[in-house]
Design a protein around this motif. Structure first.
Motif, PDB file in Angstrom:
ATOM      1  N   ALA A 315      23.667  18.464  24.527  1.00 32.65           N
ATOM      2  CA  ALA A 315      24.320  17.355  23.827  1.00 32.65           C
ATOM      3  C   ALA A 315      24.333  17.605  22.328  1.00 32.65           C
ATOM      4  O   ALA A 315      25.344  17.369  21.650  1.00 32.65           O
ATOM      5  CB  ALA A 315      23.603  16.044  24.144  1.00 32.65           C
ATOM      6  N   LEU A 316      23.223  18.124  21.789  1.00 34.43           N
ATOM      7  CA  LEU A 316      23.164  18.431  20.357  1.00 34.43           C
ATOM      8  C   LEU A 316      24.140  19.540  19.992  1.00 34.43           C
ATOM      9  O   LEU A 316      24.845  19.469  18.971  1.00 34.43           O
ATOM     10  CB  LEU A 316      21.734  18.822  19.989  1.00 34.43           C
ATOM     11  CG  LEU A 316      21.470  19.121  18.508  1.00 34.43           C
ATOM     12  CD1 LEU A 316      21.736  17.886  17.666  1.00 34.43           C
ATOM     13  CD2 LEU A 316      20.038  19.602  18.309  1.00 34.43           C
ATOM     14  N   LEU A 317      24.212  20.577  20.827  1.00 38.15           N
ATOM     15  CA  LEU A 317      25.112  21.700  20.545  1.00 38.15           C
ATOM     16  C   LEU A 317      26.571  21.279  20.613  1.00 38.15           C
ATOM     17  O   LEU A 317      27.371  21.600  19.720  1.00 38.15           O
ATOM     18  CB  LEU A 317      24.840  22.832  21.531  1.00 38.15           C
ATOM     19  CG  LEU A 317      25.771  24.041  21.433  1.00 38.15           C
ATOM     20  CD1 LEU A 317      25.576  24.757  20.108  1.00 38.15           C
ATOM     21  CD2 LEU A 317      25.552  24.999  22.591  1.00 38.15           C
ATOM     22  N   VAL A 318      26.943  20.538  21.669  1.00 38.57           N
ATOM     23  CA  VAL A 318      28.335  20.121  21.825  1.00 38.57           C
ATOM     24  C   VAL A 318      28.743  19.189  20.695  1.00 38.57           C
ATOM     25  O   VAL A 318      29.836  19.321  20.118  1.00 38.57           O
ATOM     26  CB  VAL A 318      28.528  19.452  23.202  1.00 38.57           C
ATOM     27  CG1 VAL A 318      29.911  18.816  23.297  1.00 38.57           C
ATOM     28  CG2 VAL A 318      28.349  20.472  24.319  1.00 38.57           C
ATOM     29  N   THR A 319      27.865  18.251  20.328  1.00 41.52           N
ATOM     30  CA  THR A 319      28.187  17.343  19.226  1.00 41.52           C
ATOM     31  C   THR A 319      28.350  18.104  17.917  1.00 41.52           C
ATOM     32  O   THR A 319      29.259  17.822  17.126  1.00 41.52           O
ATOM     33  CB  THR A 319      27.089  16.280  19.084  1.00 41.52           C
ATOM     34  OG1 THR A 319      26.910  15.607  20.338  1.00 41.52           O
ATOM     35  CG2 THR A 319      27.447  15.263  18.023  1.00 41.52           C
ATOM     36  N   GLY A 320      27.477  19.080  17.670  1.00 41.85           N
ATOM     37  CA  GLY A 320      27.605  19.884  16.463  1.00 41.85           C
ATOM     38  C   GLY A 320      28.915  20.652  16.411  1.00 41.85           C
ATOM     39  O   GLY A 320      29.563  20.729  15.352  1.00 41.85           O
ATOM     40  N   CYS A 321      29.328  21.236  17.547  1.00 40.04           N
ATOM     41  CA  CYS A 321      30.600  21.966  17.573  1.00 40.04           C
ATOM     42  C   CYS A 321      31.780  21.033  17.325  1.00 40.04           C
ATOM     43  O   CYS A 321      32.728  21.389  16.597  1.00 40.04           O
ATOM     44  CB  CYS A 321      30.765  22.666  18.922  1.00 40.04           C
ATOM     45  SG  CYS A 321      29.719  24.109  19.153  1.00 40.04           S
TER      46      CYS A 321
END
Length: 385
Positions: A315-321
């Motif tokens: 979730a953190l990675l997808v939101t950052g992208c």
């Protein structure tokens, strides 16, 4: 060697985009290699192997999305580089391939860095906690990590190559620009999908349906639901995503309605012209944030079973992208707006007027994202009840 020569002319924004792509690819490679390590450690035919690979799809889609937005932004942000390539004999198609190769190279370097760390940790360095994640004690098939990690440059490069379509203007291209308006068919379909999804979920949440069987299990320990709730939410979320662009354009026209002040006129015209390029990134941002916040609310609710580190990290990675993609698109639009702003300044407009118009434009776009994201989140909360 060609890309190494390009690096010599990188600015901070170019280097930051390139490093961010490589770092994101390295994190996604961690998920892929973890799935491989667990598959080696588990007994043959374990049902969780396919589930772990499916968990790698959202990060792959996220890095492909960011690569596509970055590829579309590069020609506008670096026209001098595009002009130099054109003068050297590179046509529009060759320029697109060069941009795709640059992003694919960043993804490949990030994947290689993670693979080297994976091999070093497998050399009896990792402790017993990481041993199952790395598949220690089991021979590693050489083709397996190479095949998995090849997905990263393939996804990033292919998304970047397809992002800039042949009908769009590039140095050396004479195709006309696309229309920036949303047709009535697009708006009608978006409204019908939104209303249909909302009414379907409301029907599935009626008091008489409280005891309907929930046969569909949701990932990340989000509980169980039924087909009507899940289908209604999915259709409504798609409709809200398609409605983001018409809402931006309509709000821009509303700001410029009547006898507007110069600030309102500039903000309204700017928002209307930016509605189409901003619609997709802002729609994805609103959807992603709504899903993440709804999931977090469910995880921290009293009596929730909690979840592992993998959904939270993804979730953190997808939101950052997604946030990085929105920032890249905003930087592209800011670059395209510079000539017009310079002309307004020469005509006597004050910088304070331009800054106020930009603030009003950002506030209007943020209101649209908050409205669509909040409705998506509310419908998602009803899905998880």
């Amino acid at each position: 060697m060609f890309y190494l020569r390009l690096v010599r002319g990188y600015r901070v924004l170019d280097l930051g985009r390139w490093l961010l792509t490589a770092m994101t690819a390295a994190v996604v490679a961690v998920f892929l290699l973890r799935a491989l390590g667990r598959a080696l450690s588990d007994p043959p035919g374990a049902p969780a192997t396919l589930e772990r690979l499916l968990w790698c799809l959202p990060p792959l889609l996220a890095i492909a999305w960011f690569s596509a937005i970055a590829a579309r932004a590069l020609p506008a942000q670096r026209p001098e580089r595009m002009a130099g390539l054109t003068a050297a004999g590179a046509g529009p198609r060759w320029i697109r391939l060069l941009i795709a190769g640059e992003l694919a190279l960043a993804c490949a370097l990030g994947a290689v860095a993670t693979l080297l760390l994976f091999l070093v940790l497998r050399n009896d360095i990792a402790g017993p906690t990481l041993a199952p994640e790395l598949g220690m004690g089991v021979p590693l098939p050489p083709a397996a990590p190479v095949a998995l990690l090849a997905l990263l440059p393939l996804a990033g490069g292919l998304a970047a190559a397809l992002a800039v379509r042949p009908g769009e203007r590039l140095p050396g291209s004479e195709e006309p620009d696309r229309a920036q308006r949303f047709g009535p068919l697009h708006t009608t379909v978006a409204v019908l999908l939104t209303l249909g999804g909302v009414f379907t979920e409301l029907y599935a949440l009626r008091p008489a349906a409280a005891y309907d069987p929930r046969t569909l299990g949701l990932p990340a320990d989000l509980g169980r639901t039924n087909a009507a709730l899940l289908g209604g939410w999915a259709v409504a979320a798609l409709g809200l995503a398609l409605l983001t662009g018409p809402l931006l354009a309509g709000l821009g026209r509303l700001l410029a309605l009547g006898r507007p002040s110069p600030r309102r006129l500039l903000a309204g015209r700017g928002l209307t012209s930016a509605a189409r390029p901003l619609s997709a990134p802002l729609a994805v941002l609103g959807f992603t944030v709504a899903v993440v916040l709804t999931s977090i609310r469910h995880w921290v609710a009293p009596g929730a079973s909690g979840t592992g580190w993998l959904p939270a990290a993804e979730a953190l990675l997808v939101t950052g992208c997604v946030v990085a993609a929105v920032l890249a698109r905003l930087a592209e639009l800011r670059t395209l707006r510079r000539p017009g702003n310079a002309a307004l300044l020469r005509l006597g407009a004050s910088p304070r007027l331009l800054f106020g118009a930009a603030l009003l434009r950002w506030a209007a776009a943020g209101g649209v994202v908050l409205a669509t994201g909040a409705l998506t989140s509310v419908l998602g909360a009803g899905l998880l009840t």
